[in-house]
Write a protein that holds these residues in place. Sequence first.
Motif, PDB file in Angstrom:
ATOM      1  N   MET A 176       0.822  -1.200   0.000  1.00 30.28           N
ATOM      2  CA  MET A 176       0.000   0.000   0.000  1.00 30.28           C
ATOM      3  C   MET A 176       0.859   1.253   0.000  1.00 30.28           C
ATOM      4  SD  MET A 176      -2.831   1.244   2.776  1.00 30.28           S
ATOM      5  CE  MET A 176      -3.597   2.842   2.665  1.00 30.28           C
ATOM      6  N   VAL A 213       0.635   4.478  -2.610  1.00 32.86           N
ATOM      7  CA  VAL A 213       0.388   5.850  -2.186  1.00 32.86           C
ATOM      8  C   VAL A 213       1.537   6.746  -2.621  1.00 32.86           C
ATOM      9  CG1 VAL A 213       0.072   7.362  -0.206  1.00 32.86           C
ATOM     10  CG2 VAL A 213      -1.037   5.126  -0.255  1.00 32.86           C
ATOM     11  N   LYS A 265      -2.472   9.935   3.187  1.00 33.92           N
ATOM     12  CA  LYS A 265      -3.753   9.601   3.809  1.00 33.92           C
ATOM     13  C   LYS A 265      -3.622   8.436   4.783  1.00 33.92           C
ATOM     14  CE  LYS A 265      -8.531   8.371   2.670  1.00 33.92           C
ATOM     15  NZ  LYS A 265      -8.575   7.192   3.561  1.00 33.92           N
ATOM     16  N   HIS A 266      -2.804   7.440   4.421  1.00 34.99           N
ATOM     17  CA  HIS A 266      -2.659   6.279   5.309  1.00 34.99           C
ATOM     18  C   HIS A 266      -1.975   6.675   6.614  1.00 34.99           C
ATOM     19  CE1 HIS A 266       0.971   6.712   2.959  1.00 34.99           C
ATOM     20  NE2 HIS A 266       1.629   5.832   3.710  1.00 34.99           N
ATOM     21  N   THR A 321      -4.485   8.665   8.752  1.00 34.70           N
ATOM     22  CA  THR A 321      -5.447   7.736   9.359  1.00 34.70           C
ATOM     23  C   THR A 321      -4.842   7.069  10.586  1.00 34.70           C
ATOM     24  OG1 THR A 321      -6.462   7.305   7.213  1.00 34.70           O
ATOM     25  CG2 THR A 321      -6.863   5.696   8.956  1.00 34.70           C
TER      26      THR A 321
END
Length: 431
Positions: free
Chosen positions: A1, A5, A22-23, A26
Motif C-alpha cells: 500500500m 500511495v 492519507k494512510h 489515518t
Amino acid sequence: MAAEVAAQPVNGTATGSRARWKHMDTLLSRPGAYTDEDDFAPGSVPIGNIEQSRILVIGAGGLGCEILKNLALSGFKHIDVIDMDTIDFLFREKDVGKAKASVAAEFVMKRCPGCVITPYAGKIQDKDEDYYMQFNLVICGLDSIEARRWINATLVGMVDMENPDSLKPLIDGGTEGFKGQSRVIFPTMTSCIECQLDMHAPRAAVPLCTLATIPRQPQHCIEWAHIIKWEEERKDLVLDTDDPEHITWLYQKALGRAKEFKIEGVTYSMTQGVVKNIIPAIASTNAIVAASCCNEAFKIVTSAASFLGTPGENNYMLYTGDASIYTYTFEHQKKDDCPVCGNLPKDLFVNPESTLGELVEGLAERPEAQLKKPNLRTEEKTLYYSSPASLEESTRPNLKRKISEMLADGEEFAVSDPAFEINFRFIARYA
C-alpha cells in the motif's frame, strides 16, 4: 500500500499532500491497541512533524538502502546518509565506481519526490559532534562492529543533562545471513552497544602457524596479509578497514601469496569481507530488519505506539529465519561497569605468574573488550603500547615480565585502542 500511495503525484497543494499521506493521517488520528494515552493524543501529531524531523542513516549497503526507502515511504523528508564505500558490483553498471551514498540517495529521491536525501561519501569519524547534534535520531545499517562502537561512544559523550535535545536516540540494525537484530538505544538511559558487546562473540582465529607456513584457503592468504605482513611492513600505520587504499594493499599482498601456493579465489571483495568479517546478506532478512528499524523511528517521532528502548522495557529484538521464523524481544540491561555509559571499573581475574604479553593477547578474545591493538597503563606508569611504533618498541620488554611485577592485586589500570574513543577500566584481581 505504501508503494501505491507514494506513486501518487505530488502537486504541492494541501490536497495533494493529504492524498499522498492519507494512510499516515489515518494511523495518527486514531487510538491504537498499543498507544500510550499519556504520550499520544489522536490527531495531535500531524504528518508535518514527521516531515520536519531530520534523520541520519549510517550505511548505504543492503540494509541501509532498505532503510532509506522505508523512511522515504513513511513520510520522512529530511534524511542524511553516510557511507564511505564505492560500488564495485550489483546496483547498475553505470553506477560502478560511484559512491554508494550518492547513488542510493539519488535513486530514492527519484522514486519518492519531495524527499531530500543528503549523501556524504566518507567516514563517520570525519564528522564532529556539531554535525550529529542536528539530527533527531540516528539509524545504523552497518556491517562493522568497530563503526558501531565509535558512533555509540560519540552519541553517549554528546549527552548534556541540562540540554534534553543533546540526547539522540540510536536505532541499530544488523543482519547475518538468515538472522538479524534491531535495537533502540537512548544514550545514558538504556544499555548501549558497548553494554551489549558480548552479544557479538569474537570470530574464531586461524592458527598463526597455518597462516605463516601452509595456507590452504584464499582466506588464509588474506589473513596472512592482514595479521602478519601489515605488522611487518606497515606497523607504524593503524589499519583502517574502511580505507580503500588499505584494503587494496592487503588484497595485492594476499593475491601474491595465493599465487605462490597455487591457491585460487582471492578477490578484492573477499579481502574486504574477511578483514571486516562481512557475512553475505539475504535480501529478505534485510527487508525484515529495515522494516523493524523504520517502524521504531516512526513510533519514536510520533509516539503512535510503544517503542523499543523505553527505559525499563524491552530494547532488543532478535530475528531468526534459518529454522522457520522466530522473533524474540527482551530488555538488555545497562551495565554499571560499561566503559562507555557506566562509571565503575570491571574486575579482571588474572594469574599473577602469567606474562603481560598473555594478558594483552587475551584482551582481543574477551567478549566485553575485543581490542585488536590494546594500550595498557596505570595511573602512574605505562605498561604496554601497541602503537605508535616508538612506544611499542620501548614497552615491548614488559610483555615478557610477570603480571605480578607490573600490576598489584587490586590495582586499577586502563586499556584503550587507537580504533575507538574508549578507555576500558579494569581492576586486576589475582586468581
